[in-house]
Motif scaffolding. Structure first.
Motif, PDB file in Angstrom:
ATOM      1  N   SER A   1      -0.103   8.573  13.602  1.00  0.00           N
ATOM      2  CA  SER A   1      -0.509   7.450  12.840  1.00  0.00           C
ATOM      3  C   SER A   1      -2.033   7.437  12.468  1.00  0.00           C
ATOM      4  CB  SER A   1       0.019   6.411  13.294  1.00  0.00           C
ATOM      5  OG  SER A   1      -0.210   5.173  12.426  1.00  0.00           O
ATOM      6  N   ARG A   2      -2.449   7.543  11.421  1.00  0.00           N
ATOM      7  CA  ARG A   2      -3.560   7.204  10.643  1.00  0.00           C
ATOM      8  C   ARG A   2      -4.952   8.220  11.623  1.00  0.00           C
ATOM      9  NH1 ARG A   2      -2.866   0.660  11.413  1.00  0.00           N
ATOM     10  NH2 ARG A   2      -1.194   0.485   9.961  1.00  0.00           N
ATOM     11  N   GLN A   3      -4.377   9.367  11.373  1.00  0.00           N
ATOM     12  CA  GLN A   3      -5.117  10.607  12.216  1.00  0.00           C
ATOM     13  C   GLN A   3      -6.556  10.934  11.521  1.00  0.00           C
ATOM     14  OE1 GLN A   3      -4.573  11.756  15.469  1.00  0.00           O
ATOM     15  NE2 GLN A   3      -3.370   9.944  15.233  1.00  0.00           N
TER      16      GLN A   3
ATOM     17  N   ASN B   1       0.756  -1.229   0.087  1.00  0.00           N
ATOM     18  CA  ASN B   1      -0.001  -0.193   0.011  1.00  0.00           C
ATOM     19  C   ASN B   1       0.906   1.130  -0.050  1.00  0.00           C
ATOM     20  OD1 ASN B   1      -2.597   1.486   0.266  1.00  0.00           O
ATOM     21  ND2 ASN B   1      -1.729   2.200   2.427  1.00  0.00           N
ATOM     22  N   ARG B   2       1.624   1.353   0.915  1.00  0.00           N
ATOM     23  CA  ARG B   2       2.643   2.341   0.843  1.00  0.00           C
ATOM     24  C   ARG B   2       4.050   2.451   0.217  1.00  0.00           C
ATOM     25  NH1 ARG B   2       4.359   6.221   5.003  1.00  0.00           N
ATOM     26  NH2 ARG B   2       2.514   6.075   6.897  1.00  0.00           N
ATOM     27  N   ALA B   3       4.308   3.589  -0.525  1.00  0.00           N
ATOM     28  CA  ALA B   3       5.568   3.553  -1.372  1.00  0.00           C
ATOM     29  C   ALA B   3       6.742   3.387  -0.465  1.00  0.00           C
ATOM     30  CB  ALA B   3       5.508   4.934  -2.318  1.00  0.00           C
TER      31      ALA B   3
ATOM     32  N   GLN C   1       2.498  -7.448  -0.083  1.00  0.00           N
ATOM     33  CA  GLN C   1       2.588  -7.209   1.516  1.00  0.00           C
ATOM     34  C   GLN C   1       1.284  -6.843   2.159  1.00  0.00           C
ATOM     35  OE1 GLN C   1       5.899  -7.894   2.349  1.00  0.00           O
ATOM     36  NE2 GLN C   1       6.164  -8.404   0.180  1.00  0.00           N
ATOM     37  N   ASP C   2       1.084  -7.541   3.062  1.00  0.00           N
ATOM     38  CA  ASP C   2       0.353  -7.101   4.260  1.00  0.00           C
ATOM     39  C   ASP C   2      -1.467  -7.194   4.026  1.00  0.00           C
ATOM     40  OD1 ASP C   2       0.655  -6.883   6.737  1.00  0.00           O
ATOM     41  OD2 ASP C   2       1.450  -4.875   6.759  1.00  0.00           O
ATOM     42  N   TYR C   3      -1.969  -6.754   4.887  1.00  0.00           N
ATOM     43  CA  TYR C   3      -3.622  -6.788   5.214  1.00  0.00           C
ATOM     44  C   TYR C   3      -4.433  -5.795   4.218  1.00  0.00           C
ATOM     45  CZ  TYR C   3      -3.088  -2.650   7.992  1.00  0.00           C
ATOM     46  OH  TYR C   3      -2.691  -1.457   7.939  1.00  0.00           O
ATOM     47  N   GLN C   4      -3.649  -4.900   3.719  1.00  0.00           N
ATOM     48  CA  GLN C   4      -4.437  -4.155   2.696  1.00  0.00           C
ATOM     49  C   GLN C   4      -4.567  -4.754   1.111  1.00  0.00           C
ATOM     50  OE1 GLN C   4      -1.484  -3.558   3.973  1.00  0.00           O
ATOM     51  NE2 GLN C   4      -1.479  -1.645   5.006  1.00  0.00           N
ATOM     52  N   LEU C   5      -3.986  -5.783   0.977  1.00  0.00           N
ATOM     53  CA  LEU C   5      -4.098  -6.324  -0.439  1.00  0.00           C
ATOM     54  C   LEU C   5      -4.338  -7.806  -0.522  1.00  0.00           C
ATOM     55  CD1 LEU C   5      -0.687  -4.278  -1.439  1.00  0.00           C
ATOM     56  CD2 LEU C   5      -3.156  -3.897  -2.120  1.00  0.00           C
TER      57      LEU C   5
ATOM     58  N   TYR D   1     -11.389   1.683   1.274  1.00  0.00           N
ATOM     59  CA  TYR D   1     -10.403   0.641   1.417  1.00  0.00           C
ATOM     60  C   TYR D   1      -9.500   0.807   2.510  1.00  0.00           C
ATOM     61  CZ  TYR D   1      -5.544  -0.263   0.060  1.00  0.00           C
ATOM     62  OH  TYR D   1      -4.273  -0.590  -0.069  1.00  0.00           O
ATOM     63  N   TYR D   2      -8.976   2.137   2.861  1.00  0.00           N
ATOM     64  CA  TYR D   2      -8.002   2.404   3.885  1.00  0.00           C
ATOM     65  C   TYR D   2      -8.668   2.758   5.353  1.00  0.00           C
ATOM     66  CZ  TYR D   2      -3.794   4.104   6.091  1.00  0.00           C
ATOM     67  OH  TYR D   2      -2.724   4.630   7.006  1.00  0.00           O
ATOM     68  N   ASN D   3      -9.573   3.760   5.331  1.00  0.00           N
ATOM     69  CA  ASN D   3      -9.935   3.911   6.477  1.00  0.00           C
ATOM     70  C   ASN D   3     -11.046   3.585   7.024  1.00  0.00           C
ATOM     71  OD1 ASN D   3      -8.340   6.205   6.820  1.00  0.00           O
ATOM     72  ND2 ASN D   3      -9.339   7.709   5.516  1.00  0.00           N
TER      73      ASN D   3
END
Ligand code: G6P
Length: 484
Positions: A330-332, A8-10, A157-161, A93-95
């Motif tokens: 984080s994630r504000q 998700n993150r570059a 990578q990870d739970y976003q995908l 998707y993210y929030n």
């Protein structure tokens, strides 16, 4: 081999210019355990990194090309292909789905008597947010694999995908796919918070891979049990394999680690040394440290409550000790995260009001993103508190002991993935038990030198022997073994 990393993150972010300091905008490494672990692999192998454009800064970078050729301020090159979901799809998707829903499930954070309430809005966020954005990632990967002359290796990578592997395999069956889940995998029962179609789609998505990697043996076991109990699939617990659509999918654990040579350089970086001098100018005799994103899973509030208990019973430590919480925002955009940061600050303020005296402030809270300062802090602590509720690995528990110069003591939650590797040399705590944590903090402060030195040395040995290159090397070796 040129892998495709999908996350998700570059690996880097565009830091805006600071007019006050007269500093122009610059590219710096992104934050979080995932980026920390993978950016050296991406740089060394000239991998294509597929990421989401998460904000204006990322969209600026995306405008530089597809892929964008990017160089960080310290001279490392990356190739990044940005997918650009619309604002609403990205938000869902993210929030909504990734954070908090999946993150909270995977870290057991829901207050189940009250939350979550699953309804039509959840299903909408799932379809139009999570599935849609996963589809965009998959399409970009498919485009890349189709343009390549050899079947490429895709490292997701990870739970976003979770859905990407299956989507890619449906179009390019010969592709080699591996997914690494950086966060805990909970029990089959806890997944039942989600409606069956959604939780099953997640597992089917993951089973599109050749290998699924987790941080610990506990996560591997929970995943296999989830396949068996929730989906009735054939699994072999000893061989750690799921039999799925005529393929054997391997499920393995690869404890993630840090880039040891890079830390060796960073501890002597002049910017770190500067920060260290600044810390020396204000630090008291004893320093308790925590370094964390302001995430609910990190258990920052109970850490303060434990410290408060210690101050109540050990007045001799007043004025001699300080608890420094060095926190990264984080994630504000998510309400739960904003209110959690509010609680962190107000509990610290309350404890400070209660005990402050003669210029001594018991807790120092700083909310700032500054890796040089974090490394300087690692060098100086006497006790490092890492007490997450649950955590996939927790790289602070490895970075801290590696950099520390005082044989500082690690107080470590039994629910951090790192505990499987270095728990024997730390003081183990149940993260919910503030009395036990208070005792561990105290023990860490008064432990005799020979014992501290012996623990710190053994911990460093274990951390050094599992460098991040070994983490990735073991995954590649298993891929070669499985698919030739
Ligand atoms: C953890 C997760 C990563 C995530 C990082 C930072 O390390 O495993 O997937 O990127 O936290 O969180 P953020 O939501 O800011 O990317």
């Amino acid at each position: 081999m040129r892998p495709i990393v999908v996350a998700n993150r570059a690996p880097l972010v565009l830091e805006p210019a600071d007019e006050l300091l007269g500093r122009p905008e610059r590219l710096v490494k992104g934050s979080g355990g995932l980026v920390t672990a993978l950016s050296s692999l991406a740089a060394e192998t000239d991998a294509l990194w597929v990421a989401a454009a998460r904000d204006e800064g990322d969209r600026n970078l995306a405008a530089r090309g597809d892929p964008a050729h990017l160089r960080t301020a310290d001279g490392t090159d990356y190739r990044v292909a940005f997918v650009q979901p619309g604002a609403e799809a990205y938000d869902l998707y993210y929030n909504v789905i990734s954070n908090p829903l999946l993150w909270f499930i995977q870290h057991y954070l829901w207050d189940l008597a009250r939350e979550p309430v699953v309804d039509a809005s959840t299903r909408h966020a799932w379809r139009d947010g999570y599935v849609a954005v996963n589809r965009m990632f998959a399409d970009r990967v498919i485009r890349e694999t189709e343009a390549s002359d050899r079947p490429p290796l895709v490292l997701i990578q990870d739970y976003q995908l979770y859905l990407v592997a299956r989507m890619v395999r449906e179009r390019v069956p010969e592709v080699k796919l591996q997914h690494f889940v950086h966060i805990p995998w909970p029990t089959p029962q806890y997944w039942k918070i989600l409606p069956k179609p959604i939780r099953d789609e997640i597992v089917h998505g993951l089973l599109g891979n050749d290998i699924i990697g987790f941080q610990t043996s506990r996560d591997v076991r929970n995943f296999l049990l989830t396949c068996e109990e929730n989906l009735g699939l054939g699994v072999d617990l000893r061989e750690r394999t799921v039999y799925y659509q005529g393929r054997a999918v391997w499920v393995r654990h690869y404890p993630i680690s840090i880039d040891i040579p890079s830390f060796a350089e960073q501890v002597v970086d002049p910017r770190v040394l500067d920060e260290e001098r600044r810390i020396e100018s204000w630090r008291p005799e004893k320093l308790i440290l925590r370094v964390d994103r302001t995430d609910l899973s990190k258990n920052i509030v109970r850490g303060f409550l434990a410290y408060e208990r210690m101050l109540e019973t050990h007045t001799d430590l007043h004025r001699r000790v300080q608890f420094w919480a060095f926190l990264q925002p984080s994630r504000q955009d998510i309400g739960d995260y904003r209110s959690y940061l509010g609680s962190v600050l107000s509990v610290a303020a309350r404890i400070n009001r209660r005990f402050s005296a003669g210029g001594w402030t018991p807790i120092r809270v700083e909310v700032e993103e500054n890796m040089h300062k974090a490394i300087a802090a690692y060098k100086c602590y006497d006790v490092l508190l890492v007490n997450p509720i649950y955590d996939g690995m927790n790289l602070v528990a490895k970075e801290g002991p590696l950099c520390n110069t005082r044989n500082g003591v690690l107080v470590l939650s039994e629910n951090a993935g790192a505990h499987e590797e270095i728990g024997d040399f730390a003081l183990t705590v149940n993260p919910f038990d503030v009395d036990e944590t208070a005792e561990a903090l105290l023990l860490g402060l008064v432990m005799d030198e020979p014992q501290k030195a012996a623990r710190a040395e053994k911990m460093r040995e274990v951390i050094r022997s599992n460098d991040v290159t070994r983490w990735i090397g073991n995954q590649l070796q298993d891929l070669r073994e499985l698919i030739g």
